[in-house]
Scaffold this motif. Structure first.
Motif, short mmCIF file in Angstrom:
data_model
loop_
_atom_site.label_atom_id
_atom_site.label_comp_id
_atom_site.label_asym_id
_atom_site.label_seq_id
_atom_site.Cartn_x
_atom_site.Cartn_y
_atom_site.Cartn_z
N LYS A 830 0.85 -1.31 0.01
CA LYS A 830 0.05 -0.07 0.08
C LYS A 830 0.97 1.19 -0.09
O LYS A 830 0.64 2.19 -0.71
N MET A 831 1.97 1.25 0.75
CA MET A 831 2.79 2.34 0.77
C MET A 831 3.41 2.63 -0.51
O MET A 831 3.42 3.64 -0.96
N PHE A 832 3.75 1.46 -0.91
CA PHE A 832 4.73 1.59 -2.33
C PHE A 832 3.76 2.34 -3.26
O PHE A 832 4.06 3.15 -3.93
N LYS A 833 2.52 1.81 -3.51
CA LYS A 833 1.40 2.34 -4.29
C LYS A 833 1.08 4.11 -3.94
O LYS A 833 1.08 4.94 -4.98
N ASP A 834 0.91 4.09 -2.74
CA ASP A 834 0.76 5.42 -2.34
C ASP A 834 1.55 6.65 -2.54
O ASP A 834 1.47 7.55 -2.89
N ILE A 835 3.05 6.11 -2.50
CA ILE A 835 4.09 7.05 -2.86
C ILE A 835 4.04 7.25 -4.19
O ILE A 835 4.27 8.67 -4.47
N PHE A 836 3.77 6.71 -5.20
CA PHE A 836 3.79 6.89 -6.36
C PHE A 836 2.64 7.67 -6.86
O PHE A 836 2.51 8.49 -7.61
N LEU A 837 1.28 7.36 -6.20
CA LEU A 837 0.19 8.42 -6.38
C LEU A 837 0.37 9.69 -6.00
O LEU A 837 -0.15 10.51 -6.87
N TRP A 838 1.00 9.59 -4.93
CA TRP A 838 1.18 10.96 -4.20
C TRP A 838 2.36 11.66 -5.21
O TRP A 838 1.88 12.82 -5.48
N ALA A 839 3.10 11.20 -5.72
CA ALA A 839 4.18 11.65 -6.46
C ALA A 839 3.69 12.27 -7.87
O ALA A 839 3.96 13.18 -8.36
N LEU A 840 2.62 11.48 -8.37
CA LEU A 840 1.95 11.80 -9.61
C LEU A 840 1.38 13.33 -9.48
O LEU A 840 1.43 13.83 -10.49
N GLU A 841 0.91 13.60 -8.21
CA GLU A 841 0.07 14.79 -8.03
C GLU A 841 1.14 15.70 -7.48
O GLU A 841 0.76 17.04 -7.43
N ASN A 842 2.32 15.44 -7.18
CA ASN A 842 3.47 16.30 -6.64
C ASN A 842 4.46 16.17 -7.32
O ASN A 842 5.58 15.61 -6.71
N PRO A 843 4.75 16.69 -8.50
CA PRO A 843 5.79 16.61 -9.17
C PRO A 843 6.94 17.61 -8.48
O PRO A 843 6.70 18.49 -7.70
N GLU A 844 8.27 17.01 -8.72
CA GLU A 844 9.42 17.80 -8.20
C GLU A 844 9.00 18.23 -6.72
O GLU A 844 9.14 19.20 -6.08
#
Ligand SMILES: O=C(O)CCC(=O)C(=O)O
Ligand SMILES: [Fe+2]
Length: 922
Positions: A830-844
């Protein structure tokens, strides 16, 4: 032929050498300077120095009386001798003096037999039973000045009379009686067990013309349980290592036996009883004969410290090991390091035959290519390792037999300073400390006696023994007492040199087995940015070294200890930028096709398939602003990915989709082709997540699912229809207008993403990383916030289902979202997926992951994904401190002070101070 069944070179009997009246002993027997016996000068020879300490002599007579007090007194004496000496003589032991004399006489007769007769019993390194002249099969090794006869007495299964000498007459009978009496003595006086192993080594030390250059037997401790030695009463020779490391010559009492503790009893007693190093010196005028009876535990019985001896104050020093395993351990190993990349196993050769071949190759010596390795191997050679480098030569014609041969370095003399740390020296009393200091990171302070201060800081931590300091710098410095300066090129070269020196120092200072003394190794450096040094230290800890670290400042303390050095990237500053809306032309389509169960149709050409899929999508007409635009102009390139590795149940396609999404921000088109997509709950939930982030989702699958769990605005094909260029399933009741509306809504939502750069997302596995005492993550997070003015810090904490914030003593001021998961695996996923999904909306942005022992393949993916895509990634492991034994701040070490208290971390700097120094972004 297996080389381990035979000697590496022709056997020379020392007795033959001695009888040939040589003036000088052959070089093969000359020990390096540091190992030579330091005999008294010629005129004083044979004069016993009355001041030399002597091992105790114990009268065992008391044990055989009915006098309980006397028995107890005798047992006390034995126990004291075992503790203080590990070696003692016994008299009135019950063994008949006549039998002792007769046995020795018989063996003298044996060694006086003609060589041809003795040689009928010649031994081999396979079992060592029989008449022998060397131990070990190392070619070119320096040998001891002795011959021997080795035989098994018990257990019965190992006793083989044909391996015993057939001559002189009655030899076997006398031997049988001697061994029987010996076992009786062991059982009566020392509580020996019936099933124990018993074997005899008769040592024969011929006259030696240059006794000052050699040894009859090199320093060793006996590996087994207990040894009872029948010494030569007429010629002293046995020397025992005293507590001050000096060699004490044993003067045998009349008809005494010498008893010594072996490694197994040392381990059993948790080092209360000592297995002491001993050696034998030889004599210019007299030969010497001794009989060592080794009494050993049964091979398969685990030996470990007795429970009653293990306490909080004296923890177990040894792990459970059987005697068989132990013997394996002390046998020399051959390490084969094979770079399969440039030298694969030739076709048609199976690995076992290759191994046999390598063993054979050892006979004919090694192979060398000019590589960086050469220097390292040269150093190892100096440490008495046999180095063989194999490379498949140009003329190899695919055949390993064509390995060309050259011995590396020839038979160089062994460096004396190094060879004094012999492998046999299992029981050195004092362990040394090596200090490796990188002056780039930490200057030498002026006006203090740095060597003395460092030394006293170490002594306070129980590191007695010699301290050597090496300081690595750019150019030569004024000499300082106790410090050796090493100047090398640039910073990178310096680190490399230091790393190499650390490894070689460790090789020269082995952790002794049994582990009585542990060498300490200190590094004074910023190691947080050097993964190699960090991992070498980690390795040495796992090999039982006492690894100490001194860091120049508090910031480095946090970085090297609190943060996982492996993944720290230099943090970049992000420009605050507004991303412009994507033009339709930028919209990309990614197709992920799970070939398993959904194979490529073989009756159709790729181009045709390409056309048909395009057609199928094109037929869907316009999708408002976010159409599948690019699809119509692009071509399909097929990349096959083998999904062999599951990243801890997160499979390759899952990871690939996330990585693709990072590179292709929404609105992009994502198509998944799979057999049973709607049954794959993880995948379909990912697609839903991605749709909610604005991606257009298209799927095609072979099996129609009864109730699809796919995102509402997803276009869904039957596989055959898609391949034929047909229409999607009309599953949804959405009209095209409704779909357009949803799409527009999504693109509206995406507009909110513009000022997300510089946000910080903290993903915290709070179950396995609770707040460590002394370290205050709350302050830490607030500091993160302060350093990032105006930016958002979101903290996602992953925990078990029934937890609430109260369980973690967090306060409400920190915005923490608790994410409940079923177990550890679910948590990681879950953490793994969330990190990516969060990063998608928070570039850089800044991504911080706090977790304990995240699987390496997962952390590698995260690392790769974010550090190459303009994210600041910090992977924190609050337990990272476990990889060294103690950490000092340099100011404390240089003042002779203590390391940071690992339990309370009381003197830890506040994370606030650290964070202000640690520049995350402006
Ligand atoms: O010959 C001696 O005195 C000692 C022999 C010995 O240490 C051994 O055989 O292990
Ligand atoms: Fe020995």
């Amino acid at each position: 032929m297996n080389i381990f069944q035979d000697w590496p070179e022709p056997i020379v009997r020392v007795q033959s050498l001695s009888e040939s009246n040589l003036q000088a002993i052959p070089n093969r027997y000359v020990k390096p300077l540091s190992q030579r016996p330091n005999l008294p000068s010629k005129n004083h020879h044979n004069k016993h120095n009355p001041h030399t300490a002597a091992i105790p002599i114990i009268d065992l007579g008391g044990l055989y009386t009915n006098n309980i007090t006397l028995q107890a007194k005798t047992l006390d004496e034995i126990s004291k001798a075992c503790r203080e000496w590990g070696f003692f003589q016994v008299v009135n032991h019950g063994m008949s003096p006549q039998l002792m004399d007769r046995t020795k006489e018989t063996w003298r007769e044996f060694f006086n037999l003609p060589m041809e007769l003795k040689n009928t019993h010649a031994n081999s390194p396979k079992t060592y039973e029989g008449y022998g002249s060397r131990l070990g099969v190392e070619k070119g090794a320096i040998l001891d000045w002795s011959d021997y006869y080795y035989l098994h007495y018990q257990p019965l299964s190992l006793k083989d009379y044909t391996k015993w000498p057939s001559m002189p007459l009655h030899c076997r009978d006398i031997l049988e009686e001697y061994c029987k009496e010996m076992v009786k003595l062991l059982q009566n006086a020392f509580g020996g067990k019936e099933e124990a192993g018993g074997c005899l080594r008769v040592n024969y030390y011929p006259i030696c013309p240059q006794p000052e250059l050699t040894l009859g037997l090199s320093p060793h401790s006996d590996p087994g349980g207990l040894t009872i030695l029948l010494p030569d009463e007429h010629v002293a020779g046995l020397q025992v290592r005293g507590s001050d490391d000096a060699w004490i010559t044993v003067q045998p009492a009349p008809h005494a036996l010498i008893v010594n503790i072996g490694d197994q009893i040392q381990m059993l007693s948790n080092s209360v009883y000592k297995s002491i190093e001993h050696r034998v010196i030889v004599n210019p005028a007299k030969e010497r004969l001794s009989l060592a009876f080794f009494y050993n535990p049964k091979g398969n019985v685990p030996i470990e410290p007795l429970k009653e001896l293990v306490t909080v104050d004296s923890p177990a020093l040894y792990t459970s090991t059987t005697y068989d395993q132990y013997r394996q351990f002390i046998l020399a190993n051959i390490g084969v390091f094979w770079n399969m990349d440039d030298s694969p196993i030739p076709d048609g050769l199976d690995p076992t035959s290759v191994l046999e071949f390598i063993k054979l190759a050892f006979e004919n010596f090694g192979y060398l290519e000019e590589t960086e390795l050469v220097g390292v191997l040269g150093d190892l050679k100096l440490l008495n390792y046999n180095i063989l480098v194999a490379s498949v030569g140009e003329d190899a014609s695919g055949d390993l037999v064509c390995l060309s041969a050259r011995l590396f370095g020839g038979g160089k003399p062994v460096d004396q300073s190094i060879s004094s740390h012999g492998v046999s020296n299992k029981l050195a009393h004092v362990a040394n400390t090596g200090v490796f200091w990188n002056l780039d990171d930490c200057e030498i302070p002026d006006h203090i006696d740095i060597y003395q201060n460092v030394k006293s800081a170490l002594v306070n931590q129980g590191c007695h023994g010699q301290v050597s300091i090496w300081a690595y710098c750019e150019e030569d410095k004024e000499p300082l007492p106790g410090i050796t300066f090493v100047s090398t090129g640039d910073a990178a070269a310096r680190f490399k040199k230091m790393l190499r020196d650390i490894l070689f120092w460790a090789l020269q200072n082995p952790v002794h087995r049994p582990r009585t003394t542990v060498p300490s190794l200190m590094v004074i450096s910023n190691i947080s940015r050097n993964i190699e040094v960090a991992s070498v230290l980690q390795l040495l800890v796992s090999r039982d070294y006492n690894v100490l670290l001194t860091v120049p400042d508090e910031k480095e303390y946090i970085c090297s200890v609190w943060l996982y050095p492996r993944l720290i990237e230099s943090l970049t500053e992000f420009p605050i930028c507004t991303r412009s809306d994507k033009s339709l032309h930028d919209i990309k389509t990614g197709i992920f096709w799970n070939i398993t169960g959904c194979t490529f149709p073989n009756d159709i050409h790729l181009d045709e398939l390409n056309q048909n899929i395009k057609l199928a999508i094109e037929n869907q007409g316009h999708h408002g602003e976010v159409g599948l635009y690019n699809w119509l102009h692009g071509t399909i390139t097929l990349q096959t990915r083998v999904s062999n590795g599951r990243y801890m149940k997160v499979d390759t396609m899952f990871v690939d989709i996330l990585l693709w999404a990072l590179d292709n921000p929404a609105p992009s088109n994502l198509m998944v082709i799979s057999n049973t997509i709607s049954h794959e709950t993880e995948l379909s939930s990912l697609l839903q997540d991605l749709e909610s982030k604005g991606y257009n989702i298209l799927v095609a699958h072979a099996e129609e699912a009864a109730s699809p769990v796919l995102p509402p605005a997803c276009l869904e094909w039957r596989l055959d229809t898609l391949f034929a260029g047909g229409n999607p399933i009309n599953r949804t009741n959405y009209s095209r207008d409704v779909l357009n509306m949803i799409q527009n809504d999504l693109s509206f939502r995406r507009k909110g993403c513009h000022d997300t750069e510089g946000n910080t997302g903290i993903f915290w596995s709070i179950e396995d990383c609770p707040i460590p005492s002394g370290l205050d993550p709350l302050t830490f997070f607030f500091d993160v916030k302060k350093v990032l003015p105006g930016r958002n810090v979101s903290v996602m904490a992953y925990c078990n289902q029934n937890r609430s914030l109260d369980d973690f003593s967090l306060n409400d001021n920190l915005h923490i979202t608790l994410v409940h998961t079923a177990d550890k695996y679910a948590r990681i996923k879950k953490m793994f997926k969330d990190i990516f999904l969060w990063a998608l909306e928070n570039p850089e942005s800044n991504v911080m992951v706090i977790t304990k022992s995240i699987p390496f393949n997962i952390s590698d993916v995260i690392h790769e994904a974010f550090s190459s895509r303009n994210y600041n990634l910090v992977l924190a492991d609050p337990h990272g401190v476990a990889y060294v034994n103690s950490v000092w701040l340099s100011t404390s070490l240089f003042g002779g002070g203590d390391p940071i208290d690992p339990s309370g971390r009381k003197n830890l700097p506040s994370s606030k101070e650290v964070m202000t120094k640690w520049k995350i972004t402006s």
